[in-house]
Scaffold this motif. Structure first.
Motif, PDB file in Angstrom:
ATOM      1  N   PRO A 160       1.683 -13.547 -16.767  1.00 16.90           N
ATOM      2  CA  PRO A 160       2.595 -12.402 -16.679  1.00 16.90           C
ATOM      3  C   PRO A 160       1.836 -11.089 -16.535  1.00 16.90           C
ATOM      4  CG  PRO A 160       3.250 -13.886 -18.446  1.00 16.90           C
ATOM      5  CD  PRO A 160       1.911 -14.363 -17.966  1.00 16.90           C
ATOM      6  N   GLY A 161       2.348 -10.246 -15.667  1.00 12.49           N
ATOM      7  CA  GLY A 161       1.745  -8.932 -15.464  1.00 12.49           C
ATOM      8  C   GLY A 161       0.884  -8.820 -14.237  1.00 12.49           C
ATOM      9  N   ASN A 162       0.456  -9.955 -13.675  1.00 11.88           N
ATOM     10  CA  ASN A 162      -0.326  -9.889 -12.448  1.00 11.88           C
ATOM     11  C   ASN A 162       0.574  -9.406 -11.315  1.00 11.88           C
ATOM     12  OD1 ASN A 162      -1.254 -11.259  -9.740  1.00 11.88           O
ATOM     13  ND2 ASN A 162      -3.069 -11.173 -11.036  1.00 11.88           N
ATOM     14  N   SER A 163       0.128  -8.375 -10.621  1.00  7.92           N
ATOM     15  CA  SER A 163       0.994  -7.724  -9.637  1.00  7.92           C
ATOM     16  C   SER A 163       1.308  -8.608  -8.443  1.00  7.92           C
ATOM     17  CB  SER A 163       0.362  -6.416  -9.164  1.00  7.92           C
ATOM     18  OG  SER A 163       0.242  -5.499 -10.229  1.00  7.92           O
ATOM     19  N   GLU A 164       0.352  -9.423  -7.999  1.00  9.94           N
ATOM     20  CA  GLU A 164       0.648 -10.281  -6.854  1.00  9.94           C
ATOM     21  C   GLU A 164       1.668 -11.351  -7.234  1.00  9.94           C
ATOM     22  OE1 GLU A 164      -1.928 -13.355  -4.306  1.00  9.94           O
ATOM     23  OE2 GLU A 164      -1.989 -11.294  -3.566  1.00  9.94           O
ATOM     24  N   ASP A 165       1.525 -11.925  -8.428  1.00  5.23           N
ATOM     25  CA  ASP A 165       2.503 -12.910  -8.886  1.00  5.23           C
ATOM     26  C   ASP A 165       3.889 -12.277  -8.997  1.00  5.23           C
ATOM     27  OD1 ASP A 165       0.647 -14.952  -9.027  1.00  5.23           O
ATOM     28  OD2 ASP A 165       0.147 -14.566 -11.113  1.00  5.23           O
ATOM     29  N   ALA A 166       3.931 -11.058  -9.508  1.00  7.86           N
ATOM     30  CA  ALA A 166       5.213 -10.368  -9.644  1.00  7.86           C
ATOM     31  C   ALA A 166       5.822 -10.078  -8.285  1.00  7.86           C
ATOM     32  CB  ALA A 166       5.025  -9.079 -10.439  1.00  7.86           C
ATOM     33  N   MET A 167       4.984  -9.717  -7.311  1.00  9.40           N
ATOM     34  CA  MET A 167       5.464  -9.487  -5.951  1.00  9.40           C
ATOM     35  C   MET A 167       6.046 -10.768  -5.366  1.00  9.40           C
ATOM     36  SD  MET A 167       3.218  -8.335  -2.591  1.00  9.40           S
ATOM     37  CE  MET A 167       2.094  -9.741  -2.760  1.00  9.40           C
ATOM     38  N   ASP A 168       5.339 -11.893  -5.581  1.00  9.08           N
ATOM     39  CA  ASP A 168       5.810 -13.170  -5.047  1.00  9.08           C
ATOM     40  C   ASP A 168       7.147 -13.578  -5.652  1.00  9.08           C
ATOM     41  OD1 ASP A 168       3.573 -13.333  -3.472  1.00  9.08           O
ATOM     42  OD2 ASP A 168       2.526 -14.793  -4.731  1.00  9.08           O
ATOM     43  N   ALA A 169       7.360 -13.205  -6.906  1.00  8.05           N
ATOM     44  CA  ALA A 169       8.581 -13.599  -7.614  1.00  8.05           C
ATOM     45  C   ALA A 169       9.742 -12.641  -7.396  1.00  8.05           C
ATOM     46  CB  ALA A 169       8.300 -13.712  -9.110  1.00  8.05           C
ATOM     47  N   ALA A 170       9.464 -11.477  -6.831  1.00  3.38           N
ATOM     48  CA  ALA A 170      10.503 -10.452  -6.683  1.00  3.38           C
ATOM     49  C   ALA A 170      11.554 -10.867  -5.650  1.00  3.38           C
ATOM     50  CB  ALA A 170       9.874  -9.131  -6.265  1.00  3.38           C
ATOM     51  N   PRO A 171      12.815 -10.470  -5.823  1.00  2.00           N
ATOM     52  CA  PRO A 171      13.859 -10.753  -4.822  1.00  2.00           C
ATOM     53  C   PRO A 171      13.524 -10.174  -3.449  1.00  2.00           C
ATOM     54  CG  PRO A 171      14.830  -9.980  -6.880  1.00  2.00           C
ATOM     55  CD  PRO A 171      13.357  -9.763  -7.003  1.00  2.00           C
ATOM     56  N   ASP A 172      12.832  -9.025  -3.439  1.00  2.00           N
ATOM     57  CA  ASP A 172      12.424  -8.360  -2.199  1.00  2.00           C
ATOM     58  C   ASP A 172      10.990  -7.876  -2.414  1.00  2.00           C
ATOM     59  OD1 ASP A 172      11.865  -6.549  -0.152  1.00  2.00           O
ATOM     60  OD2 ASP A 172      13.901  -5.742  -0.087  1.00  2.00           O
ATOM     61  N   ARG A 173      10.041  -8.580  -1.838  1.00  2.00           N
ATOM     62  CA  ARG A 173       8.642  -8.243  -2.091  1.00  2.00           C
ATOM     63  C   ARG A 173       8.281  -6.855  -1.579  1.00  2.00           C
ATOM     64  NH1 ARG A 173       4.198 -11.418  -0.547  1.00  2.00           N
ATOM     65  NH2 ARG A 173       5.337 -13.251  -1.264  1.00  2.00           N
ATOM     66  N   PHE A 174       8.902  -6.416  -0.506  1.00  2.00           N
ATOM     67  CA  PHE A 174       8.535  -5.114   0.059  1.00  2.00           C
ATOM     68  C   PHE A 174       9.087  -3.970  -0.780  1.00  2.00           C
ATOM     69  CE2 PHE A 174       8.813  -8.289   3.480  1.00  2.00           C
ATOM     70  CZ  PHE A 174       7.454  -8.385   3.751  1.00  2.00           C
ATOM     71  N   ARG A 175      10.290  -4.121  -1.283  1.00  4.56           N
ATOM     72  CA  ARG A 175      10.802  -3.124  -2.214  1.00  4.56           C
ATOM     73  C   ARG A 175       9.931  -3.080  -3.470  1.00  4.56           C
ATOM     74  NH1 ARG A 175      14.937   0.063  -3.806  1.00  4.56           N
ATOM     75  NH2 ARG A 175      16.085  -0.289  -1.873  1.00  4.56           N
ATOM     76  N   TYR A 176       9.541  -4.250  -3.952  1.00  3.02           N
ATOM     77  CA  TYR A 176       8.706  -4.290  -5.154  1.00  3.02           C
ATOM     78  C   TYR A 176       7.424  -3.479  -4.951  1.00  3.02           C
ATOM     79  CZ  TYR A 176       5.647  -5.917  -8.855  1.00  3.02           C
ATOM     80  OH  TYR A 176       4.781  -5.947  -9.929  1.00  3.02           O
ATOM     81  N   ILE A 177       6.782  -3.643  -3.803  1.00  4.33           N
ATOM     82  CA  ILE A 177       5.546  -2.903  -3.536  1.00  4.33           C
ATOM     83  C   ILE A 177       5.818  -1.409  -3.488  1.00  4.33           C
ATOM     84  CG2 ILE A 177       3.652  -2.556  -1.906  1.00  4.33           C
ATOM     85  CD1 ILE A 177       4.459  -5.443  -0.819  1.00  4.33           C
ATOM     86  N   LEU A 178       6.797  -1.025  -2.699  1.00  9.48           N
ATOM     87  CA  LEU A 178       7.045   0.388  -2.425  1.00  9.48           C
ATOM     88  C   LEU A 178       7.635   1.146  -3.600  1.00  9.48           C
ATOM     89  CD1 LEU A 178       8.404  -0.087   1.201  1.00  9.48           C
ATOM     90  CD2 LEU A 178       6.224   0.982   0.574  1.00  9.48           C
ATOM     91  N   GLU A 179       8.198   0.438  -4.575  1.00  6.04           N
ATOM     92  CA  GLU A 179       8.778   1.121  -5.726  1.00  6.04           C
ATOM     93  C   GLU A 179       7.794   1.310  -6.875  1.00  6.04           C
ATOM     94  OE1 GLU A 179      12.047  -1.257  -7.028  1.00  6.04           O
ATOM     95  OE2 GLU A 179      10.771  -2.791  -7.971  1.00  6.04           O
ATOM     96  N   GLN A 180       6.577   0.803  -6.726  1.00  2.46           N
ATOM     97  CA  GLN A 180       5.602   0.965  -7.806  1.00  2.46           C
ATOM     98  C   GLN A 180       5.279   2.441  -8.017  1.00  2.46           C
ATOM     99  OE1 GLN A 180       4.551  -1.682  -9.822  1.00  2.46           O
ATOM    100  NE2 GLN A 180       6.243  -2.534  -8.603  1.00  2.46           N
TER     101      GLN A 180
END
Length: 367
Positions: A160-180
């Motif tokens: 838990p907490g690894n950003s790439e894993d969190a990106m992979d698990a996100a409903p929308d990986r691109f929103r996840y990146i851009l909202e950081q």
């Protein structure tokens, strides 16, 4: 001590448990094989799957072993590696994406480095209006200097907490990146970020109308006459740009040779020469020994007594995946290992041993 017969066997096999089609007719190749065998017997090299070396555009050493492997976390069991067996690139995939972006840029299909990042993603207009985000550019994406909160290095993958894993698990990986959140001034600090490469892959797909694997095949892999390849996809079916590519080892060697030739292959322009120069020009310092350009690393290796620095550029992937280009020696080296569960320091130590003890001492400078 290793018996003479045992040493001869190791040399004949290229220093491996089982070697497939090792090249050992030339003295240089035999010396690399012996030095590699010594390093493996001494425990300084372990987990090696493949080692390929070109000098002057010619294959001078090719060595394959048996070993346990995985495909981006999926166990494959013991694999007998060979020229026609795929291997994960892990984050060397990023460097391939960096080249594809340059090809698309020359065709006017993707935004230039100076373009504003959030303007390329109008579907996330709610994020674009947040304070400070107008400062981010494609240059920051290419050079991993976005200034966004991101951690793939101090938090292990799969936890838990690894950003790439969190990106992979996100409903929308691109929103996840851009909202950081923005935590440092864009352009001032290198932060390892698979999300940056994911954005590049998305921009290539949006601009060209092809998904990333299809585009790379058309403009890069087919011109270099690649064999089979695979590109892992996420649960939504999107190709994992940052770490999902699997290539045949000799085909990765071709990428290094393409770089040495400033983007030409058999007289054909594949990647613009100015883009090759740009991706391998330092933008930001990573640490005392390495810098980063546009999805490519660069630095110096010390070899010999007294140590002499050799400049290199290349791609780096987890588990011991490397593509090294050493221009002064006209050398390209591909290394594949299965050390996925070893620490980063252990992985790096194995790679340094291979390069400094086995490969580079046998290959004189061409300048």
């Amino acid at each position: 001590m290793v018996s003479l017969d045992r040493r001869r066997l190791l040399i004949a096999l290229g220093g491996g448990l089982i070697a497939a089609r090792s090249v050992h007719a030339q003295p240089v190749s035999a010396d690399i094989a012996q030095r590699l065998a010594d390093a493996e017997q001494g425990g300084r090299v372990f987990g090696l799957h493949a080692l390929l070396v070109n000098q002057g555009g010619k294959l001078v050493f090719a060595h394959y072993e048996k070993g346990n492997d995985e495909a981006r976390g999926r166990p494959l069991g013991e694999v007998a590696f060979a020229p026609d067996v795929l291997h994960d690139l892990r984050s060397v995939s990023k460097s391939i994406v960096g080249l594809a972006y340059g090809i698309a840029l020359a065709d006017g299909k993707v935004p230039p480095p100076e373009a504003k990042l959030y303007e390329q993603f109008p579907e996330y207009a709610d994020l674009a209006g947040q304070p400070g985000r107008d400062r981010l550019t494609i240059h920051n994406v290419l050079s991993m200097t976005l200034g966004l909160q991101w951690d793939e290095l101090s938090i292990p993958y799969g936890t838990p907490g690894n950003s790439e894993d969190a990106m992979d698990a996100a409903p929308d990986r691109f929103r996840y990146i851009l909202e950081q959140p923005i935590v440092t001034e864009p352009g001032t600090k290198w932060t390892y970020c698979g999300g940056a490469t994911a954005l590049l892959g998305r921009l290539i797909a949006k601009g060209t109308g092809d998904d990333l694997p299809t585009y790379c095949r058309r403009v890069l892999f087919d011109p270099l006459q690649f064999g089979a390849f695979e590109w892992h996809r996420d649960r939504h079916g999107d190709p994992i740009a940052a770490s999902g590519l699997r290539l045949l080892p000799p085909d990765l060697l071709k990428i290094g040779q393409l770089m040495l030739a400033s983007g030409e292959w058999n007289g054909r322009r594949v990647v613009p020469a100015d883009w090759i120069k740009r991706v391998t020009t330092p933008v930001v310092k990573i640490d005392a020994g390495r810098s980063y350009g546009y999805q490519w690393y660069m630095g110096d290796m010390s070899v010999g007594t007294p140590p002499q620095p050799d400049h290199w550029f290349g791609g780096i992937g987890w588990g011991g995946q490397r593509l090294y280009v050493v221009p002064a020696r006209d050398v390209v080296t591909v290394i594949h290992c299965g050390n996925y569960n070893r620490s980063g320091m252990e992985q790096a130590r194995v790679i340094r041993t291979i390069m400094s003890e086995a490969v580079l001492p046998n290959l004189a400078s061409r300048t």
